[in-house]
Design an enzyme around this catalytic site. Structure first.
Site, PDB file in Angstrom:
ATOM      1  N   HIS A   1       0.831  -1.207   0.000  1.00  0.00           N
ATOM      2  CA  HIS A   1       0.000   0.000   0.000  1.00  0.00           C
ATOM      3  C   HIS A   1       0.863   1.252   0.000  1.00  0.00           C
ATOM      4  O   HIS A   1       0.532   2.252  -0.649  1.00  0.00           O
ATOM      5  CB  HIS A   1      -0.911  -0.022   1.235  1.00  0.00           C
ATOM      6  CG  HIS A   1      -1.976   1.028   1.253  1.00  0.00           C
ATOM      7  ND1 HIS A   1      -1.836   2.199   1.966  1.00  0.00           N
ATOM      8  CD2 HIS A   1      -3.197   1.086   0.667  1.00  0.00           C
ATOM      9  CE1 HIS A   1      -2.928   2.931   1.825  1.00  0.00           C
ATOM     10  NE2 HIS A   1      -3.776   2.284   1.033  1.00  0.00           N
ATOM     11  N   CYS A   2       1.990   1.204   0.683  1.00  0.00           N
ATOM     12  CA  CYS A   2       2.855   2.375   0.832  1.00  0.00           C
ATOM     13  C   CYS A   2       3.527   2.797  -0.470  1.00  0.00           C
ATOM     14  O   CYS A   2       3.926   3.957  -0.607  1.00  0.00           O
ATOM     15  CB  CYS A   2       3.947   2.100   1.859  1.00  0.00           C
ATOM     16  SG  CYS A   2       3.368   1.624   3.490  1.00  0.00           S
ATOM     17  N   ILE A   3       3.677   1.881  -1.413  1.00  0.00           N
ATOM     18  CA  ILE A   3       4.413   2.218  -2.633  1.00  0.00           C
ATOM     19  C   ILE A   3       3.473   2.464  -3.815  1.00  0.00           C
ATOM     20  O   ILE A   3       3.932   2.655  -4.938  1.00  0.00           O
ATOM     21  CB  ILE A   3       5.449   1.135  -2.980  1.00  0.00           C
ATOM     22  CG1 ILE A   3       4.783  -0.173  -3.413  1.00  0.00           C
ATOM     23  CG2 ILE A   3       6.378   0.906  -1.797  1.00  0.00           C
ATOM     24  CD1 ILE A   3       5.778  -1.226  -3.922  1.00  0.00           C
TER      25      ILE A   3
END
Length: 341
Positions: free
Chosen positions: A330-332
Site C-alpha cells: 500500500h505504501c508504494i
C-alpha cells in the site's frame, strides 16, 4: 466545491508508483528493491493501468524492467514511496466528472534525519497535472499512508502523525479536522492513539495508519492482530481494538472489527518486525497482498481479504523486501479513481 475522498474499493482508472533509485531507502541490496517494486507494478497491471514516475537517472533500467505495458513518466525523485509523496485523489460531489488531487505539504515523514524531499515535495502537484486534475493545495504536512477513508465521510488517522511536532507544530485536532473536511470531505475523524512499534524506529513514519487498519467496506475495519504476547505490538493491537470497539463512524454505526493475524515471523536482525497483511492494494477486481514466505499464514490472510472484499482475486507477493525498507505494498502505490461525467 465539495471534495470527497472515495473508498479504495471504488473503480480505479490507474495506480501510480515511483521507480526506485539510489537513496537511503534502497538499502544494501539494490536489485532486491528494484525487483520488489517492479513485481508489484506487474501484478497490479493485470487489474488496472499502472504509471511509474521514473527519475532521469533510472530511465534505462526502468525501460528494461517494466516493459511496454507499464507507462512511464519522468521527474526528479529523492525516494520512491508514492503513497506518501504523491497526491490524494478526490472527486467533487457538486461537479460530476471533476478529479481533484490534494497536494499535501511533504517534509520526509516529519523531517527524518536521513530523508531528502526537495524533489519529492513536488510530486503531488506533478502527478496531479499528469491527470489533468484540479490541484487542491494544503499546508497540512501529511502523507497518503497516514489516512484511510471509508468513502462515506469517516477517516482513520493516528495522533502521532498529524500531531507530530516535526510535521504540524502549531496544529491541533480541531484545525486538522477542518482541513480534512475541506480537502477530503471528512465528516468524522477517528484518532487512533498510535501505530505499530517498529514504525517509531529510524525508518519508520511515526505511526502510519495503513500499517495497522483499513476499511474493506463502510462499517468494517481490518485490524492487524499480533497474537504473540512477547511482541510489543501484542499490547498495541489489543489497545487499538478496544479503542475502535467504542467508536462509531460518520453514519453512527459501530464497527465490525475483523482480526487480520500477523505472520509467524516475529523478528529480524534489528528486533521485532511490523510485518502485516493490512497494508495491501485494492486494484479493481484484484487485491495485491503482502506475503512473507509462510504458505499457511499467507493463504489464511488472503482468504480473509478475499472474503472481506467480496471475492476479489487476491495476488500475494513476497513483501519482505518492501517491509524491511519501512513499508508495504500500500505504501508504494497510490490509486486514481475513475471519474464518471
Amino acid at each position: 466545491m465539495a471534495w470527497k475522498m472515495l473508498a479504495e474499493t471504488a473503480p480505479l482508472d490507474r495506480v501510480w508508483m515511483a521507480f526506485p533509485l539510489e537513496c537511503f531507502s534502497m538499502g544494501d541490496r539494490p536489485e532486491e528493491t528494484y525487483a520488489a517494486w517492479t513485481g508489484v507494478a506487474h501484478a497490479a497491471s493485470a487489474f488496472v493501468s499502472v504509471t511509474m514516475v521514473v527519475d532521469p537517472s533510472e530511465s534505462a533500467r526502468a525501460e528494461r524492467m517494466l516493459g511496454s505495458h507499464i507507462e512511464r513518466v519522468t521527474a526528479p525523485l529523492d525516494d520512491f514511496w508514492m503513497r506518501d509523496m504523491g497526491p490524494t485523489f478526490v472527486v467533487d460531489d457538486e461537479r460530476p466528472g471533476v478529479l481533484g488531487a490534494v497536494d499535501w505539504t511533504y517534509n520526509g515523514w516529519g523531517a527524518q534525519h536521513w530523508a531528502r524531499w526537495s524533489n519529492d515535495r513536488e510530486i503531488g502537484r506533478f502527478v496531479g497535472r499528469q491527470t489533468d486534475a484540479e490541484i487542491v493545495s494544503s499546508l497540512l504536512v501529511n502523507e497518503g499512508g497516514a489516512i484511510h477513508s471509508d468513502g462515506e465521510g469517516t477517516l482513520l488517522v493516528t495522533e502521532t502523525v498529524q500531531l507530530d511536532p516535526q510535521r504540524n507544530p502549531y496544529a491541533d485536532k480541531e484545525s486538522i479536522e477542518a482541513e480534512f473536511a475541506r480537502t477530503l470531505g471528512a465528516e468524522k475523524v477517528i484518532w487512533l492513539p498510535r501505530g505499530l512499534t517498529r514504525d517509531y524506529e529510524d525508518l519508520g513514519t511515526r505511526g502510519h495508519v495503513d500499517m495497522v487498519a483499513a476499511f474493506p467496506s463502510p462499517g468494517h475495519i481490518l485490524l492487524h492482530d499480533q497474537r504473540n504476547s512477547d511482541h510489543p505490538d501484542h499490547a498495541v493491537t489489543r489497545a487499538l481494538k478496544g479503542f475502535l470497539s467504542e467508536q462509531t463512524d460518520a453514519r453512527g454505526r459501530t464497527f465490525d472489527i475483523i482480526d487480520l493475524p500477523a505472520p509467524e515471523v516475529q523478528r529480524d536482525d534489528d528486533g521485532y518486525v511490523d510485518f502485516n497483511y493490512v497494508n495491501h492494494l485494492v486494484a479493481n477486481d484484484g487485491i495485491i497482498a503482502c506475503g512473507f514466505g509462510e504458505p499457511a499464514a499467507d493463504a489464511y490472510a488472503a482468504g480473509i481479504l478475499g472474503e472481506q472484499y467480496g471475492g476479489k482475486t487476491v495476488v500475494t507477493l513476497d513483501a519482505r523486501p518492501i517491509m524491511s525498507r519501512g513499508g508495504g505494498i500500500h505504501c508504494i502505490t497510490q490509486q486514481q479513481p475513475t471519474i464518471v461525467a
